[in-house]
Design a protein around this motif. Sequence first.
Motif, short mmCIF file in Angstrom:
data_model
loop_
_atom_site.label_atom_id
_atom_site.label_comp_id
_atom_site.label_asym_id
_atom_site.label_seq_id
_atom_site.Cartn_x
_atom_site.Cartn_y
_atom_site.Cartn_z
N LYS A 4 0.68 -1.31 -0.07
CA LYS A 4 -0.12 -0.04 -0.24
C LYS A 4 0.68 1.13 -0.04
N TYR A 5 0.37 2.39 -0.41
CA TYR A 5 0.74 3.48 -0.22
C TYR A 5 -0.06 4.35 0.84
N TRP A 6 0.74 5.13 1.92
CA TRP A 6 -0.06 5.87 2.86
C TRP A 6 0.71 7.02 3.08
N GLY A 7 0.52 7.91 2.48
CA GLY A 7 1.47 9.32 2.67
C GLY A 7 1.71 9.89 1.31
N LYS A 8 1.53 11.13 1.18
CA LYS A 8 1.69 11.80 -0.31
C LYS A 8 3.20 12.54 0.01
N LYS A 9 3.85 12.52 -1.40
CA LYS A 9 4.90 13.34 -1.53
C LYS A 9 4.72 14.58 -1.96
N SER B 264 -13.71 18.95 -5.66
CA SER B 264 -12.41 18.91 -5.49
C SER B 264 -11.67 17.80 -5.94
N LYS B 265 -11.95 16.61 -5.90
CA LYS B 265 -11.56 15.41 -6.41
C LYS B 265 -11.50 15.31 -7.97
N ILE B 266 -12.58 15.66 -8.48
CA ILE B 266 -12.68 15.59 -9.78
C ILE B 266 -12.11 16.72 -10.63
N GLY C 93 -6.81 12.99 -9.55
CA GLY C 93 -7.86 12.78 -8.85
C GLY C 93 -7.99 11.84 -7.52
N SER C 94 -7.14 10.99 -7.57
CA SER C 94 -6.88 9.92 -6.62
C SER C 94 -6.01 9.13 -6.62
N GLY C 95 -4.77 9.23 -5.64
CA GLY C 95 -3.60 8.46 -5.81
C GLY C 95 -3.53 7.01 -6.18
N SER C 96 -4.80 6.47 -5.78
CA SER C 96 -4.89 4.87 -6.26
C SER C 96 -5.33 4.66 -7.49
N ALA C 97 -6.09 5.80 -8.26
CA ALA C 97 -7.10 5.52 -9.26
C ALA C 97 -6.07 5.14 -10.42
N PRO C 98 -4.99 5.40 -10.85
CA PRO C 98 -4.25 5.03 -12.08
C PRO C 98 -4.05 3.49 -11.91
N ARG C 99 -4.07 2.83 -10.96
CA ARG C 99 -4.15 1.38 -10.89
C ARG C 99 -5.28 0.71 -11.39
N SER C 100 -6.33 1.36 -11.43
CA SER C 100 -7.63 0.90 -11.97
C SER C 100 -7.74 1.02 -13.58
N SER D 83 -9.07 9.03 3.56
CA SER D 83 -7.55 8.55 3.37
C SER D 83 -6.73 9.87 3.33
N ARG D 84 -7.27 10.84 2.62
CA ARG D 84 -6.30 12.01 2.41
C ARG D 84 -5.83 12.74 3.70
N GLU D 85 -6.93 13.04 4.49
CA GLU D 85 -6.64 13.40 5.71
C GLU D 85 -5.80 12.40 6.68
#
Length: 321
Positions: free
Chosen positions: A16-21, A68-70, A135-142, A185-187
Amino acid sequence: MKETIAIAHPNFALVKYWGKKDNNKNRPAMSSISVTVDSMYSKTKIFKNSQSNRHQLFINGVEEPDLSKIHPSLMYLSQFSKSEDYLIIQSQNNFPTSSGLASSASGVASFVTAYESHYNLNLEFDYKVESCLLGSGSAPRSLIGGFVLMDHKNDYICKQILEKSDWPLDVLICVVSKEQKKISSREGMEISKKTSPIYQEWLDMNHKHITLALDAIKKKDMVELEKVTEKNCKMMHEVMKTSTPSISYMTDVTHSCIEEIDNLRSLGHKLFYTIDAGPQVKIICDPKSTEIIKDIIINRTDVIEVIHAGLGGAPRIINED
Ligand code: DP6
């Protein structure tokens, strides 16, 4: 009026990823490995808003005031389409939303897919990754089916590790609660990055876990994949717990599922679990054991339902509503 509808499936991270750069560009601080599932999906329809001069987003039929996400994905994509249209975006999930079941990943990926087709953009894959990532850090995987790697050291490029037919495992999603999570998740990951004393250790461990999981997936080694997946999941939840304020997404029912999984494993069944930012337990298993696992989880725990999925494919455009 032209309407375009796309479907994308959620994905669940094994590493998993948990944390943004980078919060502005929504960049994860580490690489991740996931499985895309079938059965569950987000279906997104887009068309021109002829009623008002603003974009409008509806999730499961209810207007969502927070775009804000889209919005960052939309701004990015409009550079290619050169369109000044205001859009109506209607997104529906056939599973509980915002409860740790990756609805933002499939929601964003289905939107990007619909937009690309609506304006005939024929985007290169890297641009689709970027539109999703915003939009979402995990979205590219989809955007990809089967087992997927998102590599943070290589511009977040996403690659398929194995196709679903290469290793047709089952995924059982144990729905523990349908309530929306209290901390997004973001917060949550921002709190952990700023306050958890083991955040650095978590970052440092990422490369090792990615290497072990890649190796296990390529060898189709269930036991090795179990070890690294569960270790990675436990560590992420430890990072959450050691944050200030402490974050906990698991409930007693989550823990009772874990106990049953351990029991089933000691009886020789091949299965392992992972848990994201929510109480739901995702079980990855050998299809030979699917029915017994479902029976045990339903009869011995208080889960609300068990969704049976296989590994899924890439997003697609559909014609009917
Ligand atoms: C625990 O990618 O959903 O599921 O970028 O704010 O949408 P946003 O966060 P998101 O966070 C995913 C966190 C996770 C782990 C994972 O999927 O890798």
